[in-house]
Design a protein around this motif. Structure first.
Motif, mmCIF file in Angstrom:
data_model
loop_
_atom_site.group_PDB
_atom_site.id
_atom_site.type_symbol
_atom_site.label_atom_id
_atom_site.label_comp_id
_atom_site.label_asym_id
_atom_site.label_seq_id
_atom_site.Cartn_x
_atom_site.Cartn_y
_atom_site.Cartn_z
ATOM 1 N N HIS A 156 0.805 -1.166 -0.269
ATOM 2 C CA HIS A 156 0.062 -0.060 0.054
ATOM 3 C C HIS A 156 0.697 1.122 -0.030
ATOM 4 O O HIS A 156 1.450 1.510 0.748
ATOM 5 N N PHE A 157 0.671 2.112 -1.052
ATOM 6 C CA PHE A 157 1.584 3.259 -1.067
ATOM 7 C C PHE A 157 0.683 4.506 -0.705
ATOM 8 O O PHE A 157 -0.414 4.346 -0.885
ATOM 9 N N ASP A 158 1.505 5.675 -0.339
ATOM 10 C CA ASP A 158 0.731 6.793 0.225
ATOM 11 C C ASP A 158 0.454 7.683 -1.061
ATOM 12 O O ASP A 158 -0.315 8.512 -1.089
ATOM 13 N N ARG A 159 0.638 7.161 -2.411
ATOM 14 C CA ARG A 159 0.099 7.735 -3.448
ATOM 15 C C ARG A 159 0.060 6.894 -4.588
ATOM 16 O O ARG A 159 0.906 5.848 -4.482
ATOM 17 N N ALA A 160 -0.599 7.014 -5.510
ATOM 18 C CA ALA A 160 -0.483 6.145 -6.987
ATOM 19 C C ALA A 160 0.737 6.120 -7.555
ATOM 20 O O ALA A 160 1.490 7.295 -7.761
ATOM 21 N N ILE A 161 1.082 4.928 -7.917
ATOM 22 C CA ILE A 161 2.617 5.064 -8.718
ATOM 23 C C ILE A 161 2.250 4.149 -9.937
ATOM 24 O O ILE A 161 1.394 3.397 -10.046
ATOM 25 N N GLY A 162 3.025 4.318 -11.179
ATOM 26 C CA GLY A 162 2.775 3.552 -12.261
ATOM 27 C C GLY A 162 3.674 2.340 -12.236
ATOM 28 O O GLY A 162 4.793 2.480 -11.792
ATOM 29 N N GLY A 163 3.375 1.345 -13.158
ATOM 30 C CA GLY A 163 4.346 0.123 -13.332
ATOM 31 C C GLY A 163 5.024 -0.009 -14.608
ATOM 32 O O GLY A 163 4.942 1.078 -15.354
ATOM 33 N N PRO A 164 5.658 -0.907 -15.155
ATOM 34 C CA PRO A 164 5.777 -2.111 -14.198
ATOM 35 C C PRO A 164 6.471 -1.932 -12.787
ATOM 36 O O PRO A 164 7.366 -1.143 -12.615
ATOM 37 N N LEU A 165 6.360 -2.765 -12.068
ATOM 38 C CA LEU A 165 7.048 -2.904 -10.763
ATOM 39 C C LEU A 165 7.578 -4.304 -10.577
ATOM 40 O O LEU A 165 6.774 -5.166 -10.253
ATOM 41 N N ALA A 166 8.814 -4.125 -10.442
ATOM 42 C CA ALA A 166 9.470 -5.786 -10.396
ATOM 43 C C ALA A 166 10.657 -5.275 -9.098
ATOM 44 O O ALA A 166 11.545 -4.478 -9.710
ATOM 45 N N LEU A 167 10.410 -6.023 -7.963
ATOM 46 C CA LEU A 167 11.455 -5.647 -6.920
ATOM 47 C C LEU A 167 12.147 -6.993 -6.541
ATOM 48 O O LEU A 167 11.600 -7.932 -6.590
ATOM 49 N N GLY A 168 13.412 -6.714 -5.920
ATOM 50 C CA GLY A 168 14.160 -7.593 -5.244
ATOM 51 C C GLY A 168 15.214 -8.610 -6.211
ATOM 52 O O GLY A 168 15.341 -8.352 -7.351
ATOM 53 N N HIS A 169 15.412 -9.670 -5.695
ATOM 54 C CA HIS A 169 16.482 -10.642 -6.183
ATOM 55 C C HIS A 169 15.725 -11.131 -7.600
ATOM 56 O O HIS A 169 14.689 -11.510 -7.684
ATOM 57 N N LEU A 170 16.440 -11.140 -8.650
ATOM 58 C CA LEU A 170 16.090 -11.714 -9.931
ATOM 59 C C LEU A 170 14.847 -10.713 -10.373
ATOM 60 O O LEU A 170 14.056 -11.255 -11.162
ATOM 61 N N SER A 171 14.666 -9.421 -10.057
ATOM 62 C CA SER A 171 13.549 -8.774 -10.667
ATOM 63 C C SER A 171 13.769 -8.567 -12.123
ATOM 64 O O SER A 171 12.806 -8.430 -12.506
ATOM 65 N N HIS A 172 14.695 -8.564 -12.745
ATOM 66 C CA HIS A 172 14.875 -8.304 -14.152
ATOM 67 C C HIS A 172 14.584 -9.778 -14.812
ATOM 68 O O HIS A 172 14.311 -9.652 -16.114
ATOM 69 N N PHE A 173 14.244 -10.678 -14.040
ATOM 70 C CA PHE A 173 13.734 -12.064 -14.771
ATOM 71 C C PHE A 173 12.309 -12.431 -14.149
ATOM 72 O O PHE A 173 11.790 -13.581 -14.379
ATOM 73 N N GLY A 174 11.461 -11.513 -13.645
ATOM 74 C CA GLY A 174 10.154 -11.676 -13.400
ATOM 75 C C GLY A 174 9.818 -12.172 -11.818
ATOM 76 O O GLY A 174 8.657 -12.171 -11.620
ATOM 77 N N LEU A 175 10.940 -11.939 -10.825
ATOM 78 C CA LEU A 175 10.742 -12.544 -9.689
ATOM 79 C C LEU A 175 10.337 -11.070 -8.978
ATOM 80 O O LEU A 175 11.006 -10.122 -9.343
ATOM 81 N N GLY A 176 9.549 -11.249 -8.100
ATOM 82 C CA GLY A 176 9.124 -10.219 -7.461
ATOM 83 C C GLY A 176 8.351 -9.198 -8.282
ATOM 84 O O GLY A 176 8.404 -7.972 -8.139
ATOM 85 N N LEU A 177 7.446 -9.594 -9.153
ATOM 86 C CA LEU A 177 6.769 -8.719 -9.989
ATOM 87 C C LEU A 177 5.158 -8.734 -9.412
ATOM 88 O O LEU A 177 4.719 -9.400 -8.818
ATOM 89 N N PHE A 178 4.857 -7.248 -9.326
ATOM 90 C CA PHE A 178 3.558 -6.790 -8.874
ATOM 91 C C PHE A 178 2.726 -6.332 -9.801
ATOM 92 O O PHE A 178 3.167 -5.957 -10.972
ATOM 93 N N VAL A 179 1.332 -6.604 -9.747
ATOM 94 C CA VAL A 179 0.360 -5.969 -10.472
ATOM 95 C C VAL A 179 -0.465 -5.143 -9.821
ATOM 96 O O VAL A 179 -0.747 -5.029 -8.548
ATOM 97 N N PRO A 180 -1.221 -4.213 -10.374
ATOM 98 C CA PRO A 180 -1.972 -3.156 -9.602
ATOM 99 C C PRO A 180 -3.295 -3.877 -9.493
ATOM 100 O O PRO A 180 -3.871 -4.678 -10.043
ATOM 101 N N GLU A 181 -3.758 -3.181 -8.350
ATOM 102 C CA GLU A 181 -5.068 -3.773 -7.969
ATOM 103 C C GLU A 181 -6.145 -2.508 -8.176
ATOM 104 O O GLU A 181 -5.957 -1.513 -7.851
#
Length: 485
Positions: free
Chosen positions: A460-485
């Motif tokens: 939950h962010f304090d403001r709206a942000i745009g994607g794509p959002l991929a964080l953490g280990h191996l995020s450049h390969f799709g691990l830690g990938l988030f989608v907006p709700e």
């Protein structure tokens, strides 16, 4: 003082066939005829703003019946061809007719202006403003327009067309045309005449109208040919899985790893020497670019537990040879063979057939268009694949607080200053592959292991942000990938 009605065409097209011309002649009515303008205003009054006073509108139309000066922006003429079955068409004997859709192509922000020499009374000016803002199109319904009454408007690189009196002499080399206009004084009821009724009555043009001449008094410079879009404006290439059996989404990391290998293999076939590459995330001297996360991400698209697509996304764009290399990919296939796993004492099948996947390019362009499911704007983002911290949690660390600190650190690397609140979500994160098969084969201790604990999160962010959002280990390969709700 003058009265100016300005039109812009958001689709960049103006469709209008001159009176008395067949659609297949490929003619476009420029300048627009006074008859067309008055009929458009009359129609908008009856269908969209019927609350306007009748006397005011009739007086307005009578004032505007005088042929105006028209300023046409730079344009080109183009057409599309359409074929449809005629009366002789059968399943055996194919017979079609051709029709042309001819139109003028304007810049989307350019304005076509119509100027009358009169100054309107306040009531008529207000009525014209309401009619203009309610006008959906000018000409055919394809000519979606935005109209406004412009108080201060000056031509800029426009063709200027002026009405010509019958007594005036037109220079033989001057460009001139004739358009349909109402007779003066205007008979408002004549504006409702339909072309079908006019032809049934055996008339060449509607009763109460006349043809007036227009001469081009000033020519606009020819528009420069449009340059093709620069390839580096493409930030995203999307692939669809083109085989009946789609892999499980838990194996997504294996296929994003293969997608990167395929892209670099295609790129290597096009380059004679190593260079900086967005696809590989390396500088010209082969140093990895790990700090700004502006190089390519290889992300999965999933549906109902299956891998349905793959995305190559580079925030700063992919262009030139690199875009050609990605677009040439048709299949993913590992070159690795079966090897003995000394850790577990059995054979690990990493052969080429197990990881084979047929793909096809489904789209290229901005990520908002090509992969909208990953690129929305929202204050709440939920894990599509498990988030794996890049660091290990100490025993003294609270797990949820540690995850929040890791998310904040990853966001800072990407220049996102929104403050997150982290919520744990139930999910079997251990079922997801969390190592790159190619890294394990080359015994890479960093990317070839799957020992780090992970978690599914809702941020939950304090403001709206745009994607794509991929964080953490191996995020450049799709691990830690988030989608907006």
């Amino acid at each position: 003082m003058t009265t100016t009605l300005a039109f812009s065409f958001p689709w960049g097209r103006y469709h209008a066939t001159p009176w008395g011309r067949h659609v297949n002649e490929g003619a476009v009515e420029l300048p627009p005829s006074p008859w067309r303008l008055l009929r458009a205003l009359y129609t908008v009054w009856h269908t969209r703003v019927p609350d306007l006073d009748t006397d005011t509108v009739h007086a307005l139309l009578g004032t505007l019946a005088v042929p105006p000066m028209v300023h046409v922006p730079p344009h080109t003429i183009a057409h599309t061809r359409h074929y449809y079955p005629d009366t002789q068409h059968t399943e055996i004997n194919l017979s079609v007719d051709q029709t042309l859709d001819t139109f003028a192509v304007f810049d989307r922000h350019a304005e076509l202006a119509v100027q009358w020499p009169q100054t309107l009374p306040e009531t008529q000016f207000d009525a014209l403003s309401k009619l203009a803002t309610s006008m959906p199109y000018l000409g055919r319904a394809d000519s979606v327009c935005e109209a406004r009454v412009a108080k201060e408007w000056q031509p800029d690189r426009h063709d200027t067309w002026v009405p010509v009196d019958v007594a005036e002499t037109v220079h033989p080399e001057a460009e001139a045309t004739t358009v349909l206009a109402p007779e003066l004084p205007l008979v408002t009821e004549s504006l409702v005449a339909r072309p079908m009724d006019v032809r049934k009555g055996g008339l060449l043009f509607p009763a109460g109208t006349r043809f007036v001449g227009y001469q081009r008094a000033r020519s606009a410079p020819k528009p420069r040919p449009r340059r093709p879009a620069r390839k580096h404006s493409v930030t995203t290439v999307r692939f669809d899985v083109a085989q009946p059996a789609a892999p499980k989404q838990t194996e997504a990391l294996a296929y994003t790893d293969l997608l990167r290998q395929a892209a670099l293999s295609q790129l290597g076939a096009r380059r004679e020497r190593p260079e900086a590459t967005v696809l590989g995330g390396k500088h010209a001297d082969a140093r990895a670019s790990r700090t700004d996360h502006r190089h390519a991400h290889y992300l999965p698209i999933t549906k109902a537990g299956r891998l349905t697509g793959l995305v190559v996304w580079a925030p700063d764009g992919v262009g030139g040879e690199e875009l050609d290399a990605v677009s040439a990919i048709r299949s993913l296939r590992s070159g690795m063979r079966k090897r003995q796993s000394h850790d577990e004492g059995n054979d690990e099948d990493v052969g080429s057939e197990r990881w084979r996947l047929t793909v096809r390019v489904a789209g290229t362009g901005p990520v908002e268009t090509v992969a909208p499911e990953l690129a929305g704007t929202s204050r709440i983002w939920c894990s599509l694949t498990p988030f794996t911290p890049s660091r290990y949690a100490k025993k003294r660390h609270d797990w949820q607080r540690f995850l929040r600190a890791e998310v904040e650190r990853e966001l800072s690397y990407r220049g996102i200053d929104a403050r997150p609140q982290v919520e744990l979500v139930d999910g079997n994160w251990a079922a997801y592959r969390r190592y790159r098969p190619s890294a394990r084969m080359r015994q890479d201790r960093v990317h070839g292991q799957a020992t780090r604990p992970s978690a599914f999160l809702r941020i939950h962010f304090d403001r709206a942000i745009g994607g794509p959002l991929a964080l953490g280990h191996l995020s450049h390969f799709g691990l830690g990938l988030f989608v907006p709700e």
